[in-house]
Motif scaffolding. Structure first.
Motif, short mmCIF file in Angstrom:
data_model
loop_
_atom_site.label_atom_id
_atom_site.label_comp_id
_atom_site.label_asym_id
_atom_site.label_seq_id
_atom_site.Cartn_x
_atom_site.Cartn_y
_atom_site.Cartn_z
N UNK A 23 97.94 -36.43 -5.14
CA UNK A 23 96.99 -36.54 -4.01
C UNK A 23 96.24 -37.74 -4.37
N UNK A 24 95.86 -38.52 -3.41
CA UNK A 24 94.78 -39.62 -3.74
C UNK A 24 93.65 -39.05 -3.12
N UNK A 25 92.51 -38.91 -4.20
CA UNK A 25 91.37 -38.63 -3.82
C UNK A 25 90.60 -39.55 -3.03
N UNK A 26 89.52 -39.32 -2.34
CA UNK A 26 88.63 -40.27 -1.63
C UNK A 26 88.18 -41.53 -2.61
N UNK A 27 87.97 -41.32 -3.90
CA UNK A 27 87.36 -42.39 -4.68
C UNK A 27 88.73 -43.26 -5.29
N UNK A 28 89.79 -43.13 -4.61
CA UNK A 28 90.68 -43.95 -4.80
C UNK A 28 91.78 -43.22 -5.94
N UNK A 29 91.29 -42.59 -6.66
CA UNK A 29 92.10 -41.94 -7.82
C UNK A 29 93.31 -40.94 -7.51
N UNK A 30 94.25 -40.93 -8.33
CA UNK A 30 95.40 -40.28 -7.94
C UNK A 30 95.47 -39.04 -8.80
N UNK A 31 95.68 -37.75 -8.54
CA UNK A 31 95.65 -36.47 -9.06
C UNK A 31 97.00 -35.75 -8.81
N UNK A 32 97.47 -34.86 -9.88
CA UNK A 32 98.46 -34.08 -9.49
C UNK A 32 98.03 -32.77 -9.45
N UNK A 33 98.09 -31.94 -8.14
CA UNK A 33 97.70 -30.57 -7.93
C UNK A 33 98.77 -29.60 -7.94
N UNK A 34 98.18 -28.40 -8.45
CA UNK A 34 99.37 -27.14 -8.54
C UNK A 34 99.50 -26.83 -7.06
N UNK A 35 100.66 -26.44 -6.59
CA UNK A 35 101.15 -26.03 -5.39
C UNK A 35 101.58 -24.58 -5.48
N UNK A 36 100.88 -23.40 -5.02
CA UNK A 36 101.27 -22.27 -5.37
C UNK A 36 102.37 -21.59 -4.44
N UNK A 37 102.59 -22.44 -3.32
CA UNK A 37 103.54 -22.10 -2.32
C UNK A 37 105.07 -22.63 -2.74
N UNK A 38 105.88 -21.65 -3.13
CA UNK A 38 106.97 -22.07 -3.70
C UNK A 38 108.18 -22.06 -2.48
N UNK A 39 107.63 -21.91 -1.16
CA UNK A 39 108.64 -21.92 0.01
C UNK A 39 108.99 -23.22 0.14
N UNK A 40 109.61 -23.60 1.47
CA UNK A 40 110.09 -25.01 1.89
C UNK A 40 108.80 -25.50 2.30
N UNK A 41 107.99 -24.85 2.70
CA UNK A 41 106.54 -25.15 3.53
C UNK A 41 106.85 -26.15 4.61
N UNK A 42 108.17 -25.65 5.35
CA UNK A 42 108.35 -26.36 6.59
C UNK A 42 107.35 -26.14 7.59
N UNK A 43 107.02 -27.11 8.27
CA UNK A 43 105.86 -27.24 9.66
C UNK A 43 104.57 -27.30 9.15
N UNK A 44 104.33 -27.48 7.48
CA UNK A 44 103.06 -27.63 7.05
C UNK A 44 103.06 -28.47 5.90
N UNK A 45 104.05 -29.72 6.12
CA UNK A 45 104.08 -30.62 4.92
C UNK A 45 104.19 -31.88 5.46
N UNK A 46 102.91 -32.49 5.67
CA UNK A 46 103.19 -34.05 6.11
C UNK A 46 102.45 -35.03 5.18
N UNK A 47 103.25 -36.11 4.81
CA UNK A 47 102.90 -36.91 3.81
C UNK A 47 101.83 -37.88 4.50
#
Length: 230
Positions: A23-47
């Protein structure tokens, strides 16, 4: 369920290895976040979509943030699969879910047979086991579950039927963390076996309660019970 810490805003770069998201934060830094959802996340995943993260409380954790929600169709979709359990517990405790009011004792993570259910509630007249599932999949006007094959979900349904046989209430509580849907149904095309067992469970007396939640950066709040189709 009110967020105890102020959430951090950013933009999704990508989700990968199921449990990680850059994820790119508003200050421009890039962080890696934990995603608890192990499913496909179809219909709720949009780069490129807006997201909110919660800061991790454990300084030893490898990822400093947990991914909480993503903006889809001008509304927030909750993708943290641990939140519905807490949301359900609080709502049952406070008597805010239709047909699950009036319990004097409410506990989390209670075992029955070889299954552990998310909520157990009782009063002077009845005992009730509740399994909670997070729903984020959308197809047209429908909220669907699951978004990937789940043998564990089938096991919970089978055990809930045994709960009902022993004279107690057995409830499947689906928490729908998005407001752009109006009806709940099983995802037959994704997991026909789960859909078949759910239909059998309903015929055996297992109750289905689909609750829609309004997701915001400040809180997640149950707002209404949706109709469902089996």
């Amino acid at each position: 369920m009110v967020f105890q810490q102020e959430l951090v805003h950013g933009t999704l770069i990508k989700r990968y290895k199921r449990f990680l998201a850059d994820v790119t934060l508003d200050d421009g830094s890039v962080v890696t976040a934990h995603c608890t959802n192990s499913g496909t996340m179809k219909s709720c995943l949009e780069e490129g979509a807006e997201v909110y993260l919660s800061p991790a409380g454990d300084p030893k954790r490898k990822t400093r943030f947990t991914w909480e929600m993503i903006k889809i169709n001008d509304g927030w979709v909750g993708i943290n699969t641990s939140n519905p359990n807490l949301l359900a517990f609080e709502a049952i405790l406070e008597g805010k879910i239709p047909r699950l009011e009036g319990y004097t004792q409410v506990r989390r993570e209670v075992t029955f047979g070889d299954s552990r259910f998310d909520v157990y509630a009782e009063n002077d007249t009845e005992k009730c086991f509740v399994e909670v599932k997070n729903v984020s999949l959308k197809e047209g006007n429908y909220a669907l579950f699951p978004d990937a094959v789940t043998t564990r979900g089938q096991k919970h349904l089978i055990t809930l039927m045994e709960v009902k046989k022993q004279g107690m209430r057995a409830v499947m509580l689906y928490i729908i963390q998005r407001c752009d849907v109006a009806v709940f149904a099983p995802a037959v095309e994704i997991d026909p076996a789960y859909a078949a067992v759910l239909k059998e469970a309903v015929s055996a007396g297992v109750e289905v309660i689909p609750m829609q939640a309004l997701v915001t950066p400040a809180e997640i709040r149950l707002i209404r019970k949706l109709p469902f189709e089996i």
